[in-house]
Design a protein around this motif. Sequence first.
Motif, PDB file in Angstrom:
ATOM      1  N   ALA A 115       0.851  -1.197   0.000  1.00 45.23           N
ATOM      2  CA  ALA A 115       0.000   0.000   0.000  1.00 45.23           C
ATOM      3  C   ALA A 115       0.881   1.239   0.000  1.00 45.23           C
ATOM      4  O   ALA A 115       1.888   1.293   0.706  1.00 45.23           O
ATOM      5  CB  ALA A 115      -0.909   0.006   1.222  1.00 45.23           C
ATOM      6  N   TRP A 116       0.491   2.209  -0.806  1.00 41.65           N
ATOM      7  CA  TRP A 116       1.192   3.483  -0.843  1.00 41.65           C
ATOM      8  C   TRP A 116       0.163   4.550  -1.148  1.00 41.65           C
ATOM      9  O   TRP A 116      -0.574   4.456  -2.134  1.00 41.65           O
ATOM     10  CB  TRP A 116       2.288   3.470  -1.887  1.00 41.65           C
ATOM     11  N   ARG A 117       0.097   5.549  -0.296  1.00 48.67           N
ATOM     12  CA  ARG A 117      -0.907   6.594  -0.420  1.00 48.67           C
ATOM     13  C   ARG A 117      -0.297   7.925  -0.025  1.00 48.67           C
ATOM     14  O   ARG A 117       0.454   8.004   0.949  1.00 48.67           O
ATOM     15  CB  ARG A 117      -2.075   6.242   0.505  1.00 48.67           C
ATOM     16  N   VAL A 118      -0.607   8.961  -0.776  1.00 51.92           N
ATOM     17  CA  VAL A 118      -0.153  10.321  -0.480  1.00 51.92           C
ATOM     18  C   VAL A 118      -1.395  11.187  -0.312  1.00 51.92           C
ATOM     19  O   VAL A 118      -2.278  11.193  -1.179  1.00 51.92           O
ATOM     20  CB  VAL A 118       0.748  10.875  -1.603  1.00 51.92           C
ATOM     21  N   ILE A 119      -1.461  11.887   0.813  1.00 50.47           N
ATOM     22  CA  ILE A 119      -2.635  12.700   1.132  1.00 50.47           C
ATOM     23  C   ILE A 119      -2.194  14.121   1.480  1.00 50.47           C
ATOM     24  O   ILE A 119      -1.266  14.308   2.264  1.00 50.47           O
ATOM     25  CB  ILE A 119      -3.398  12.123   2.345  1.00 50.47           C
ATOM     26  N   VAL A 120      -2.870  15.102   0.911  1.00 51.83           N
ATOM     27  CA  VAL A 120      -2.755  16.489   1.358  1.00 51.83           C
ATOM     28  C   VAL A 120      -4.118  16.824   1.937  1.00 51.83           C
ATOM     29  O   VAL A 120      -5.155  16.590   1.298  1.00 51.83           O
ATOM     30  CB  VAL A 120      -2.408  17.459   0.209  1.00 51.83           C
ATOM     31  N   GLY A 121      -4.128  17.331   3.162  1.00 53.44           N
ATOM     32  CA  GLY A 121      -5.396  17.622   3.817  1.00 53.44           C
ATOM     33  C   GLY A 121      -5.375  18.952   4.547  1.00 53.44           C
ATOM     34  O   GLY A 121      -4.335  19.600   4.661  1.00 53.44           O
ATOM     35  N   ARG A 122      -6.561  19.331   5.022  1.00 53.98           N
ATOM     36  CA  ARG A 122      -6.722  20.535   5.827  1.00 53.98           C
ATOM     37  C   ARG A 122      -7.426  20.125   7.111  1.00 53.98           C
ATOM     38  O   ARG A 122      -8.450  19.449   7.084  1.00 53.98           O
ATOM     39  CB  ARG A 122      -7.548  21.590   5.083  1.00 53.98           C
ATOM     40  N   THR A 123      -6.861  20.538   8.232  1.00 56.43           N
ATOM     41  CA  THR A 123      -7.469  20.194   9.520  1.00 56.43           C
ATOM     42  C   THR A 123      -8.787  20.955   9.687  1.00 56.43           C
ATOM     43  O   THR A 123      -9.023  21.965   9.022  1.00 56.43           O
ATOM     44  CB  THR A 123      -6.517  20.509  10.685  1.00 56.43           C
ATOM     45  N   ILE A 124      -9.619  20.455  10.582  1.00 53.50           N
ATOM     46  CA  ILE A 124     -10.933  21.055  10.791  1.00 53.50           C
ATOM     47  C   ILE A 124     -11.030  21.692  12.178  1.00 53.50           C
ATOM     48  O   ILE A 124     -10.241  21.389  13.061  1.00 53.50           O
ATOM     49  CB  ILE A 124     -12.057  20.008  10.615  1.00 53.50           C
ATOM     50  N   ALA A 125     -12.017  22.545  12.326  1.00 50.22           N
ATOM     51  CA  ALA A 125     -12.329  23.168  13.616  1.00 50.22           C
ATOM     52  C   ALA A 125     -13.507  22.422  14.233  1.00 50.22           C
ATOM     53  O   ALA A 125     -14.229  21.713  13.534  1.00 50.22           O
ATOM     54  CB  ALA A 125     -12.682  24.644  13.405  1.00 50.22           C
ATOM     55  N   PRO A 126     -13.717  22.579  15.534  1.00 48.95           N
ATOM     56  CA  PRO A 126     -14.876  21.937  16.165  1.00 48.95           C
ATOM     57  C   PRO A 126     -16.171  22.329  15.447  1.00 48.95           C
ATOM     58  O   PRO A 126     -16.367  23.490  15.085  1.00 48.95           O
ATOM     59  CB  PRO A 126     -14.857  22.486  17.588  1.00 48.95           C
ATOM     60  N   GLY A 127     -17.018  21.344  15.212  1.00 46.44           N
ATOM     61  CA  GLY A 127     -18.290  21.577  14.545  1.00 46.44           C
ATOM     62  C   GLY A 127     -18.239  21.459  13.033  1.00 46.44           C
ATOM     63  O   GLY A 127     -19.269  21.442  12.378  1.00 46.44           O
ATOM     64  N   GLU A 128     -17.051  21.403  12.464  1.00 43.37           N
ATOM     65  CA  GLU A 128     -16.926  21.238  11.016  1.00 43.37           C
ATOM     66  C   GLU A 128     -16.900  19.753  10.670  1.00 43.37           C
ATOM     67  O   GLU A 128     -16.476  18.925  11.467  1.00 43.37           O
ATOM     68  CB  GLU A 128     -15.631  21.876  10.495  1.00 43.37           C
ATOM     69  N   TYR A 129     -17.356  19.467   9.468  1.00 41.15           N
ATOM     70  CA  TYR A 129     -17.327  18.091   8.994  1.00 41.15           C
ATOM     71  C   TYR A 129     -16.018  17.811   8.281  1.00 41.15           C
ATOM     72  O   TYR A 129     -15.489  18.660   7.577  1.00 41.15           O
ATOM     73  CB  TYR A 129     -18.493  17.814   8.040  1.00 41.15           C
ATOM     74  N   GLY A 130     -15.518  16.615   8.487  1.00 38.18           N
ATOM     75  CA  GLY A 130     -14.319  16.178   7.811  1.00 38.18           C
ATOM     76  C   GLY A 130     -14.454  14.709   7.485  1.00 38.18           C
ATOM     77  O   GLY A 130     -15.483  14.088   7.751  1.00 38.18           O
ATOM     78  N   GLN A 131     -13.423  14.166   6.922  1.00 38.65           N
ATOM     79  CA  GLN A 131     -13.398  12.755   6.560  1.00 38.65           C
ATOM     80  C   GLN A 131     -12.340  12.064   7.400  1.00 38.65           C
ATOM     81  O   GLN A 131     -11.270  12.613   7.636  1.00 38.65           O
ATOM     82  CB  GLN A 131     -13.052  12.630   5.073  1.00 38.65           C
TER      83      GLN A 131
END
Length: 150
Positions: free
Chosen positions: A66-82
Amino acid sequence: MAKIPATRIRTEYKEGVLNNRLIAGNPLRKEVLASTAGHTIELAHFAPHQRFALDLWRRNEFGTTAWRVIVGRTIAPGEYGQKLPGVHPAAVPLMDVSGATRARAALRWLRDKSDEIDELTEAELVSADMFFNNAPMKRIRTYITAQGGA
């Protein structure tokens, strides 16, 4: 003073087997949870709305599994994320590329951009995500070779 809720990202290195590493982003702080010869586990704490990049690689006796590269943005309380591997509670994925060849190409693209990850527009990240996930494999291999890789 109110405590800033942080997204935590767990990274782990196990020699020859696992390398889940943070390749870009500026955590508020980092802590080592465990460290022995050939095995390290760390935790990075990020403020809301910060960007990060992860390189998630795993192998067994037959090679890369398995090899995966992810760029993400952190969330604040109450926000939806994955839910993303090693990220708690969640984040918004901006680029998510899987597969050995495609991930290698995405890493090469990010290599020169890791210091400017916050300056990349979401459109640039979505465009890169679409290219690395959908381009024909021949074109991905040509890209890797043009970037100086094998």
